[in-house]
Design an enzyme around this catalytic site. Structure first.
Site, PDB file in Angstrom:
ATOM      1  N   LYS A 196      13.301   3.353  -0.940  1.00  0.00           N
ATOM      2  CA  LYS A 196      12.927   4.484  -0.087  1.00  0.00           C
ATOM      3  C   LYS A 196      11.476   4.283   0.345  1.00  0.00           C
ATOM      4  CE  LYS A 196      12.444   9.475   0.098  1.00  0.00           C
ATOM      5  NZ  LYS A 196      12.801  10.755  -0.512  1.00  0.00           N
ATOM      6  N   LYS A 249      16.500   3.641   2.681  1.00  0.00           N
ATOM      7  CA  LYS A 249      16.121   4.813   3.471  1.00  0.00           C
ATOM      8  C   LYS A 249      14.705   4.664   3.987  1.00  0.00           C
ATOM      9  CE  LYS A 249      15.357   9.731   2.833  1.00  0.00           C
ATOM     10  NZ  LYS A 249      15.362  10.826   1.898  1.00  0.00           N
TER      11      LYS A 249
HETATM   12  C1  PBG Z   1      12.571  14.140  -0.877  1.00  0.00           C
HETATM   13  C2  PBG Z   1      13.499  13.733   0.200  1.00  0.00           C
HETATM   14  C3  PBG Z   1      13.116  13.491   1.515  1.00  0.00           C
HETATM   15  C4  PBG Z   1      14.271  13.189   2.226  1.00  0.00           C
HETATM   16  C5  PBG Z   1      15.339  13.256   1.343  1.00  0.00           C
HETATM   17  N1  PBG Z   1      14.847  13.586   0.084  1.00  0.00           N
HETATM   18  C6  PBG Z   1      11.787  13.583   2.164  1.00  0.00           C
HETATM   19  C7  PBG Z   1      10.617  12.994   1.525  1.00  0.00           C
HETATM   20  O1  PBG Z   1      10.687  12.039   0.732  1.00  0.00           O
HETATM   21  O2  PBG Z   1       9.536  13.505   1.798  1.00  0.00           O
HETATM   22  C8  PBG Z   1      14.269  12.890   3.687  1.00  0.00           C
HETATM   23  C9  PBG Z   1      15.557  12.995   4.412  1.00  0.00           C
HETATM   24  C10 PBG Z   1      15.411  13.045   5.890  1.00  0.00           C
HETATM   25  O3  PBG Z   1      14.306  12.905   6.454  1.00  0.00           O
HETATM   26  O4  PBG Z   1      16.444  13.231   6.551  1.00  0.00           O
HETATM   27  N2  PBG Z   1      12.876  13.849  -2.168  1.00  0.00           N
END
Ligand code: PBG
Length: 324
Positions: A196, A249
């Site tokens: 991520k 992601k």
């Molecule tokens: C946070 C989380 C995020 C997303 C999913 N879980 C945002 C972040 O890490 O700040 C993002 C999903 C999206 O942008 O569609 N744990």
């Protein structure tokens, strides 16, 4: 002109193109993210995600029934916690009667076969908007992992089929697996957000949950987008620690990472077609600059072609409508 090979032979009609297409989208490819709020019979459109809604539990259940009827088989739950319930330790995340736990139960009661996956991270419950516990301006790893393991057990107890840790702390997959085993939740899966990245494209999601970090950024735990080999390391370690599915992601700017991870692990690979990717297509389509339906199919197909076995996407319903 004499040509031994004419590549256009396989492109000359839609019939032959469909026969030789290497990649096909089906409803089995998609995971549907859902945003859940307190209240009853309540829904609100997310400003930066046109036509995507936060819904109260009852309306979420209604939506899940519709998704199941369309052939969609998994949902990924995110809850919007009330401000007064937020603290540094994510206490509310462990509440057996919390919004997440109630949502899991309500969905499994109404549509038992729907695969319920749950977000595991502290940001929606954190007064700092960070994915972990903050001490002296730092997001501390080990204390956070302890809470994430308890949170996962709490979700399993409520009936979640998969927990999906999205926090990027070190060692959390192993700790979650151990906690699930010790609590005898031997059927609960782990979909690890393994690679991520710290991305600017999460903005609309943070609007949806009001979960933007209160200070700094997430670069000390989420990955640097300059890196590819590191994603392989993260995914392989998560598999060793017990992940059933690994995730990359965001998706669209990371198609090379999806492919790299796909060839490096022997578990299914998912990707997350995130909120900013949704917003870009919606905005350009609204301006009349691209064809929305075509853009949805082209981008989702590119993710599957890159190697994604599963795609979490806000376009799941649109995609099913377009391919059926
Ligand atoms: C946070 C989380 C995020 C997303 C999913 N879980 C945002 C972040 O890490 O700040 C993002 C999903 C999206 O942008 O569609 N744990």
């Amino acid at each position: 002109m004499y040509l031994q090979r004419r590549n256009r032979i396989l492109r000359q009609s839609s019939a032959i193109r469909s026969l030789v297409a290497e990649t096909q989208l089906t409803p089995n490819d998609f995971i549907v993210p859902l945003f859940i709020i307190e209240g009853e019979d309540d829904s609100s459109e997310i400003a930066s995600m046109p036509n995507y809604y936060r819904r109260s539990v009852d309306l979420t259940v209604k939506e899940v029934k519709e998704l199941w009827q369309m052939g969609l088989k998994s949902v990924l739950l995110f809850v919007k916690s009330r401000d007064e319930l937020k603290d540094n330790k994510g206490t509310e995340a462990l509440n057996p009667n919390g919004l997440m736990q109630r949502s899991i139960k309500a969905i499994k009661d109404a549509v038992p076969e729907m695969l319920v996956m749950t977000d595991v991270a502290l940001d929606p419950f954190s007064s700092f908007g960070h994915d972990g516990i903050v001490e002296n301006g730092e997001i501390v790893n080990d204390a956070t992992v302890e809470v994430l393991a308890k949170m996962s057990v709490s979700h399993a107890e409520a009936g979640a089929d998969f927990v999906a840790p999205s926090d990027m702390m070190d060692g959390r997959i192993g700790a979650i697996r151990k906690a699930l085993e010790e609590s005898n939740y031997t059927k609960t899966g782990i979909m690890a957000y393994s690679a991520k990245y710290a991305s600017c494209f999460y903005g609309p999601f943070r609007d949806a949950l009001d979960s933007a970090p209160g200070f700094g950024d997430k670069k000390t735990y989420q990955m640097d987008y300059a890196n590819r080999i590191e994603a392989v390391k993260e995914a392989q370690m998560d598999v060793e620690e017990g992940a059933d599915i690994v995730m990359v992601k965001p998706a669209l700017s990371y198609l090379d990472i999806i492919r790299e991870v796909k060839t490096s692990v022997n578990v299914p690979v998912s990707c997350y077609n995130i909120s900013g990717e949704y917003a870009m297509i919606k905005a350009a389509a609204k301006m009349g600059w691209i064809d929305e339906d075509k853009a949805i199919l082209e981008t989702l197909t590119s993710m599957k072609r890159a190697g994604a076995d599963l795609i979490a996407t806000y376009f799941a319903k649109d995609a099913v409508r377009l391919i059926s």
